[in-house]
Design a protein around this motif. Structure first.
Motif, PDB file in Angstrom:
ATOM      1  N   CYS A  63      -7.540   9.855   6.144  1.00  0.00           N
ATOM      2  CA  CYS A  63      -8.974   9.654   6.381  1.00  0.00           C
ATOM      3  C   CYS A  63      -9.188   8.563   7.421  1.00  0.00           C
ATOM      4  O   CYS A  63      -8.362   7.662   7.581  1.00  0.00           O
ATOM      5  CB  CYS A  63      -9.680   9.292   5.083  1.00  0.00           C
ATOM      6  SG  CYS A  63      -9.076   7.781   4.298  1.00  0.00           S
ATOM      7  N   GLY A 108      -4.225   6.984   3.781  1.00  0.00           N
ATOM      8  CA  GLY A 108      -3.917   8.203   3.034  1.00  0.00           C
ATOM      9  C   GLY A 108      -5.045   8.578   2.091  1.00  0.00           C
ATOM     10  O   GLY A 108      -6.090   7.928   2.032  1.00  0.00           O
ATOM     11  N   ARG A 109      -4.839   9.658   1.318  1.00  0.00           N
ATOM     12  CA  ARG A 109      -5.890  10.180   0.437  1.00  0.00           C
ATOM     13  C   ARG A 109      -6.319   9.171  -0.626  1.00  0.00           C
ATOM     14  O   ARG A 109      -7.465   9.189  -1.074  1.00  0.00           O
ATOM     15  CB  ARG A 109      -5.397  11.464  -0.222  1.00  0.00           C
ATOM     16  CG  ARG A 109      -5.299  12.625   0.757  1.00  0.00           C
ATOM     17  CD  ARG A 109      -4.658  13.836   0.122  1.00  0.00           C
ATOM     18  NE  ARG A 109      -4.669  14.993   1.025  1.00  0.00           N
ATOM     19  CZ  ARG A 109      -3.991  16.104   0.794  1.00  0.00           C
ATOM     20  NH1 ARG A 109      -3.253  16.218  -0.302  1.00  0.00           N
ATOM     21  NH2 ARG A 109      -4.051  17.119   1.660  1.00  0.00           N
ATOM     22  N   SER A 110      -5.407   8.304  -1.019  1.00  0.00           N
ATOM     23  CA  SER A 110      -5.761   7.328  -2.063  1.00  0.00           C
ATOM     24  C   SER A 110      -6.731   6.271  -1.548  1.00  0.00           C
ATOM     25  O   SER A 110      -7.282   5.494  -2.331  1.00  0.00           O
ATOM     26  CB  SER A 110      -4.499   6.659  -2.609  1.00  0.00           C
ATOM     27  OG  SER A 110      -3.841   5.930  -1.588  1.00  0.00           O
ATOM     28  N   PHE A 111      -6.935   6.251  -0.199  1.00  0.00           N
ATOM     29  CA  PHE A 111      -7.851   5.264   0.394  1.00  0.00           C
ATOM     30  C   PHE A 111      -9.180   5.910   0.831  1.00  0.00           C
ATOM     31  O   PHE A 111      -9.940   5.324   1.577  1.00  0.00           O
ATOM     32  CB  PHE A 111      -7.197   4.599   1.614  1.00  0.00           C
ATOM     33  CG  PHE A 111      -5.985   3.772   1.278  1.00  0.00           C
ATOM     34  CD1 PHE A 111      -6.110   2.465   0.821  1.00  0.00           C
ATOM     35  CD2 PHE A 111      -4.714   4.308   1.403  1.00  0.00           C
ATOM     36  CE1 PHE A 111      -4.986   1.706   0.513  1.00  0.00           C
ATOM     37  CE2 PHE A 111      -3.585   3.558   1.098  1.00  0.00           C
ATOM     38  CZ  PHE A 111      -3.723   2.247   0.637  1.00  0.00           C
ATOM     39  N   GLU A 112      -9.460   7.128   0.329  1.00  0.00           N
ATOM     40  CA  GLU A 112     -10.643   7.864   0.785  1.00  0.00           C
ATOM     41  C   GLU A 112     -11.956   7.139   0.508  1.00  0.00           C
ATOM     42  O   GLU A 112     -12.932   7.305   1.239  1.00  0.00           O
ATOM     43  CB  GLU A 112     -10.677   9.261   0.162  1.00  0.00           C
ATOM     44  CG  GLU A 112      -9.728  10.232   0.849  1.00  0.00           C
ATOM     45  CD  GLU A 112     -10.133  11.687   0.616  1.00  0.00           C
ATOM     46  OE1 GLU A 112     -11.190  11.920   0.014  1.00  0.00           O
ATOM     47  OE2 GLU A 112      -9.386  12.570   1.072  1.00  0.00           O
ATOM     48  N   TYR A 137      -5.359  -4.896   1.840  1.00  0.00           N
ATOM     49  CA  TYR A 137      -4.655  -3.645   1.601  1.00  0.00           C
ATOM     50  C   TYR A 137      -3.299  -3.660   2.310  1.00  0.00           C
ATOM     51  O   TYR A 137      -3.104  -4.382   3.285  1.00  0.00           O
ATOM     52  CB  TYR A 137      -5.499  -2.472   2.115  1.00  0.00           C
ATOM     53  CG  TYR A 137      -6.857  -2.393   1.462  1.00  0.00           C
ATOM     54  CD1 TYR A 137      -7.026  -1.708   0.262  1.00  0.00           C
ATOM     55  CD2 TYR A 137      -7.964  -3.027   2.038  1.00  0.00           C
ATOM     56  CE1 TYR A 137      -8.285  -1.642  -0.347  1.00  0.00           C
ATOM     57  CE2 TYR A 137      -9.216  -2.973   1.428  1.00  0.00           C
ATOM     58  CZ  TYR A 137      -9.366  -2.286   0.235  1.00  0.00           C
ATOM     59  OH  TYR A 137     -10.584  -2.232  -0.368  1.00  0.00           O
ATOM     60  N   GLU A 168      -5.424  15.215   5.362  1.00  0.00           N
ATOM     61  CA  GLU A 168      -4.221  14.549   4.851  1.00  0.00           C
ATOM     62  C   GLU A 168      -4.365  13.038   4.944  1.00  0.00           C
ATOM     63  O   GLU A 168      -3.702  12.301   4.210  1.00  0.00           O
ATOM     64  CB  GLU A 168      -2.994  15.007   5.648  1.00  0.00           C
ATOM     65  CG  GLU A 168      -2.688  16.474   5.510  1.00  0.00           C
ATOM     66  CD  GLU A 168      -1.610  16.948   6.466  1.00  0.00           C
ATOM     67  OE1 GLU A 168      -0.858  17.869   6.085  1.00  0.00           O
ATOM     68  OE2 GLU A 168      -1.513  16.393   7.584  1.00  0.00           O
ATOM     69  N   LYS A 181       0.586   9.002   5.385  1.00  0.00           N
ATOM     70  CA  LYS A 181       0.462  10.146   4.469  1.00  0.00           C
ATOM     71  C   LYS A 181       1.128   9.861   3.128  1.00  0.00           C
ATOM     72  O   LYS A 181       0.697  10.368   2.086  1.00  0.00           O
ATOM     73  CB  LYS A 181       1.097  11.396   5.093  1.00  0.00           C
ATOM     74  CG  LYS A 181       0.340  11.989   6.252  1.00  0.00           C
ATOM     75  CD  LYS A 181       1.077  13.222   6.770  1.00  0.00           C
ATOM     76  CE  LYS A 181       0.409  13.838   7.973  1.00  0.00           C
ATOM     77  NZ  LYS A 181       1.166  15.018   8.468  1.00  0.00           N
ATOM     78  N   SER A 182       2.173   9.049   3.165  1.00  0.00           N
ATOM     79  CA  SER A 182       2.916   8.716   1.942  1.00  0.00           C
ATOM     80  C   SER A 182       2.281   7.568   1.174  1.00  0.00           C
ATOM     81  O   SER A 182       2.899   7.026   0.252  1.00  0.00           O
ATOM     82  CB  SER A 182       4.365   8.371   2.296  1.00  0.00           C
ATOM     83  OG  SER A 182       5.023   9.478   2.874  1.00  0.00           O
ATOM     84  N   GLU A 183       1.072   7.196   1.571  1.00  0.00           N
ATOM     85  CA  GLU A 183       0.271   6.180   0.875  1.00  0.00           C
ATOM     86  C   GLU A 183       0.886   4.782   0.918  1.00  0.00           C
ATOM     87  O   GLU A 183       0.666   3.967   0.016  1.00  0.00           O
ATOM     88  CB  GLU A 183       0.062   6.586  -0.614  1.00  0.00           C
ATOM     89  CG  GLU A 183      -0.416   8.001  -0.837  1.00  0.00           C
ATOM     90  CD  GLU A 183      -1.835   8.249  -0.332  1.00  0.00           C
ATOM     91  OE1 GLU A 183      -2.500   7.295   0.076  1.00  0.00           O
ATOM     92  OE2 GLU A 183      -2.270   9.415  -0.348  1.00  0.00           O
TER      93      GLU A 183
END
Length: 301
Positions: free
Chosen positions: A258, A173-177, A192, A256, A235-237
């Motif tokens: 990566c 998800g975005r927090s793992f960009e 992770y 949404e 997507k929900s991290e």
């Protein structure tokens, strides 16, 4: 001449097998009935059509000329019957398929649309199966064939035909960009949260074997029941996950999720058809199978 056409049918099989007993068996009749019919035909046409031999019968020159005509007529009748049967099967038939979600999403749906457009009268029953469940359903005769993913680990009389290769990628998800600018290893993934399908699936088996080669063990933080659940969970991290690139494409374009590069090469997997080579299929199932195989050949070109 007003000759019973049934005599010509019997004559065809006697001439084809050159044996009265074999002809009777093919006609679900008895040898005396076949002999009687041939005697009647010879009387009607007023000539001898067969001569007896130690192994059965053989055609006389007159019989040869008659067989040349009758065999053409019989073949035309057989073709007409086959065409009628096929037409009925493709107007009112039904097909039962087992499909894993990956196979359904990246291969089967588009082909089903094409088939349904051509044969709208054929009913389709699609069973949502994991690969092991789909293979058992084929073995038990519950479905016509299955669309699954490798590895299948099947045994005869089941057969596997590979239809399309696909590559899976690691996504987050975005927090793992920040990870998309690094090159992760399978060992690094364990730092992770990790999302994976359940232990009874082929995908779990595939990745468990991949991790074991590196001396690692899969310990998922979240187990998804189906492949369709994986992307929403990412997507929900809730963690990192492997997913076919095609299934992640739209989410990647929308940023949404990566793509996280890996040091290790993930082996290519395949969507494949599994069917029982000893069990006959309906006309409709045979036609869909043909379409799927033709599409596979196009992909290879």
């Amino acid at each position: 001449m007003d000759i019973n056409f049934e005599y010509y049918k019997i004559f065809y099989y006697v001439a084809k097998y050159q044996n009265l007993t074999k002809a009777a068996h093919a006609l679900n009749s008895s040898q005396p009935n076949v002999t009687r019919a041939m005697n009647c035909l010879e009387q009607e046409v007023n000539c001898t059509l067969f001569t007896r031999t130690n192994r059965g019968v053989c055609l006389t020159p007159e019989g040869e000329r008659l067989y040349a005509r009758v065999s053409v007529a019989m073949r035309q009748l057989q073709l007409a019957e086959e065409e009628l049967s096929e037409s009925v099967g493709l107007e009112h038939g039904s097909i039962s398929i087992g499909a894993s979600e990956i196979a359904l999403n990246i291969y089967l749906l588009d082909r089903l649309k094409k088939f349904h457009t051509q044969y709208p009268g054929v009913g389709l029953k699609i069973h949502n199966h994991s690969t092991p469940q789909a293979i058992r359903a084929v073995q038990n005769g519950e479905i016509d064939f299955a669309l699954t993913t490798t590895p299948t680990n099947i045994e005869a009389p089941l057969k596997e035909i590979r239809l399309k290769g696909f590559q899976e990628i690691l996504i987050g998800g975005r927090s793992f960009e920040a990870l998309k600018h690094q090159e992760m290893s399978l060992k690094d993934i364990r730092q992770y949260p990790f999302i994976c399908l359940g232990k009874q699936t082929t995908t779990y088996y595939f990745y468990n074997q991949l991790f074991l080669v590196c001396g690692l063990e899969i310990v998922p933080d979240t187990e998804a029941a189906t492949t369709d659940q994986v992307l929403p969970l990412v997507k929900s991290e809730l963690g990192l996950a492997f997913l076919p690139e095609e299934m992640a494409k739209e989410a990647l374009e929308k940023q949404e999720v990566c793509h996280i590069p890996l040091k290790e090469k993930i082996p290519k997997r395949y969507v494949c058809m599994v069917y029982d080579s000893k069990r006959s299929m309906s006309v409709a199932a045979q036609r869909l199978k043909k379409i799927l195989l033709e599409e596979s050949e196009k992909n290879e070109e």
